[in-house]
Motif scaffolding. Structure first.
Motif, PDB file in Angstrom:
ATOM      1  N   GLN A   1       0.823  -1.198   0.000  1.00 14.87           N
ATOM      2  CA  GLN A   1       0.000   0.000   0.000  1.00 14.87           C
ATOM      3  C   GLN A   1       0.865   1.259   0.000  1.00 14.87           C
ATOM      4  O   GLN A   1       2.058   1.221   0.308  1.00 14.87           O
ATOM      5  CB  GLN A   1      -0.922   0.010   1.229  1.00 14.87           C
TER       6      GLN A   1
ATOM      7  N   THR B   1      -5.684   2.891   2.376  1.00 14.79           N
ATOM      8  CA  THR B   1      -6.367   1.622   2.598  1.00 14.79           C
ATOM      9  C   THR B   1      -7.143   1.686   3.911  1.00 14.79           C
ATOM     10  O   THR B   1      -6.775   2.425   4.828  1.00 14.79           O
ATOM     11  CB  THR B   1      -5.372   0.453   2.655  1.00 14.79           C
ATOM     12  N   ASP B   2      -8.202   0.919   3.984  1.00 16.62           N
ATOM     13  CA  ASP B   2      -8.995   0.811   5.214  1.00 16.62           C
ATOM     14  C   ASP B   2      -8.870  -0.596   5.798  1.00 16.62           C
ATOM     15  O   ASP B   2      -9.692  -1.000   6.616  1.00 16.62           O
ATOM     16  CB  ASP B   2     -10.460   1.144   4.913  1.00 16.62           C
TER      17      ASP B   2
ATOM     18  N   SER C   1     -13.468  -3.242   7.300  1.00  8.64           N
ATOM     19  CA  SER C   1     -13.802  -2.058   6.527  1.00  8.64           C
ATOM     20  C   SER C   1     -15.269  -1.996   6.134  1.00  8.64           C
ATOM     21  O   SER C   1     -15.891  -0.945   6.226  1.00  8.64           O
ATOM     22  CB  SER C   1     -12.954  -1.990   5.256  1.00  8.64           C
TER      23      SER C   1
ATOM     24  N   ARG D   1     -16.395   1.956   5.960  1.00 10.03           N
ATOM     25  CA  ARG D   1     -15.604   2.001   4.727  1.00 10.03           C
ATOM     26  C   ARG D   1     -15.397   3.419   4.198  1.00 10.03           C
ATOM     27  O   ARG D   1     -14.652   3.625   3.241  1.00 10.03           O
ATOM     28  CB  ARG D   1     -16.280   1.156   3.644  1.00 10.03           C
TER      29      ARG D   1
ATOM     30  N   ASN E   1     -10.574   5.842   5.836  1.00 10.99           N
ATOM     31  CA  ASN E   1      -9.419   4.951   5.844  1.00 10.99           C
ATOM     32  C   ASN E   1      -8.763   4.924   7.220  1.00 10.99           C
ATOM     33  O   ASN E   1      -8.941   5.838   8.033  1.00 10.99           O
ATOM     34  CB  ASN E   1      -8.400   5.385   4.796  1.00 10.99           C
TER      35      ASN E   1
END
Length: 362
Positions: free
Chosen positions: A229, A259-260, A266, A335, A338
């Motif tokens: 990531q 990114t979560d 998420s 979601r 993040n």
């Protein structure tokens, strides 16, 4: 007679020219002195008028990492549990190429941790998190490059650096992560009488697809997240000059993530019967477990829902989704936001090459 007059006039002209030249030199010296005094009056570090000499440095740091995301105690900005602070380490190499600016690149390693057991079961804004009963740990391996923007200039190179300086950090980073969780002793989604596969082991959650990433059926159309990531490091630091070629400092940094899934949470729950793997089902919904697995403490407010699924099996899980049966997918995480983490670093650095004793103003 005429020759004497010519000689006399010539001497007078030479004298006047010399006087004018002396006056011009005096005025020029005055202007230079006034300009230098003006620079000295606004001096903020280094050597006024000195020629800047670029230099490189090598640094090592000890880090403290704190996580904020879907498994934070409450859904508020920067909510974290300092008891979950985890250590890390790093190394950097940098180059100071202007009085105000340096570029650096480095590697950091550290661990993040989160656990729903830290949420208050009696508070309205955190009760659902406590009931959810998820946890994770994640080892972060980061490569980064960034710019250090110093508030006080260093006019003269390494030997003229200020005793104390403040800088801002901004850059870019790529990191590898792999969230894991501890498997409970029994499969509580089927009543807690059968041993769980890989009980007592830390397993990689990404490869299980706990939010249905490994299936594509009906309303469930998730995509697997990548272990690689990107992030944007932002921070502020303080450097202290030490004897010789050494500096010490502290840096407070923040990582903006894209990114979560740092915590593997998420989106939404997936109905149990759609998860063909028993271990995936166990790790996706842990509300029925009587203890917090990692903390190994009994939970005070265990709430369990149960439902018979289309496969004929009765499952137990979160009361908010009726034992894991919700075709629309009940909310498991947020979601829309993040994850993020904070990194506090204690640094010691050494200037590469020769350093000299500071020169006086001249």
């Amino acid at each position: 007679m005429k020759f004497k007059i010519f000689i006399s006039l010539s001497l007078v002209l030479i004298f006047l020219a010399g006087a004018l030249d002396a006056d011009a030199q005096r005025r020029n010296r005055y202007k230079k002195r006034r300009s230098k005094n003006k620079r000295m009056s606004s001096y903020r570090g280094g050597m006024v008028g000195a020629k800047f000499r670029p230099y490189s440095y090598l640094s090592a740091n000890v880090n403290a990492l704190n996580y904020f995301g879907d498994l934070a105690p409450v859904n508020k900005a920067a909510s974290t549990d300092i008891n979950f602070t985890r250590p890390g380490m790093g190394i950097n190499v940098g180059h100071r190429f202007t009085p105000h600016l340096a570029v650096r690149a480095g590697f950091n390693y550290g661990r993040l941790k989160g656990d729903d057991v830290t949420s208050d079961p009696n508070a309205e804004d955190s009760r659902a998190r406590y009931v959810r009963n998820l946890h994770f740990r994640n080892d972060i391996k980061e490569l980064h490059m960034g710019f250090e923007i110093y508030l006080m200039p260093n006019y003269g190179g390494p030997n003229m650096r200020p005793d104390i300086n403040i800088y801002l950090l901004v850059g870019a980073a790529v990191f590898h992560h792999e969230p894991k969780a501890l498997v409970p002793e029994f499969d509580y989604t089927t009543g807690g009488t059968e041993p769980a596969p890989q009980a007592g082991e830390w397993v990689k959650l990404r490869k299980l697809g706990t939010e249905g990433q490994l299936i594509n059926s009906g309303s469930v159309k998730n995509s697997a997240y990548s272990p690689i990531q990107l992030a944007i490091p932002i921070g502020v630091g303080i450097n202290l000059r030490l004897p010789g070629p050494f500096n010490a400092g502290i840096e407070f940094g923040y990582r903006y993530l894209f990114t979560d899934y740092i915590d593997d949470v998420s989106d939404r729950y997936v109905p149990f019967y759609m998860l063909e793997d028993d271990l995936t089902r166990i790790m996706s919904d842990r509300a029925a477990e009587p203890t917090a697995a990692w903390a190994n403490v009994e939970r005070t407010s265990v709430q369990v829902g149960s439902t018979t699924h289309p496969d004929g099996q009765t499952y137990y899980g979160s009361p908010y989704i009726g034992g894991g049966l919700d075709e629309k997918g009940a909310i498991r995480g947020n979601r829309d936001d993040n994850d993020m983490f904070f990194m506090t670093s204690l640094r010691i650095s050494m200037i590469l090459g020769q350093t000299r004793s500071s020169a006086k103003f001249r």
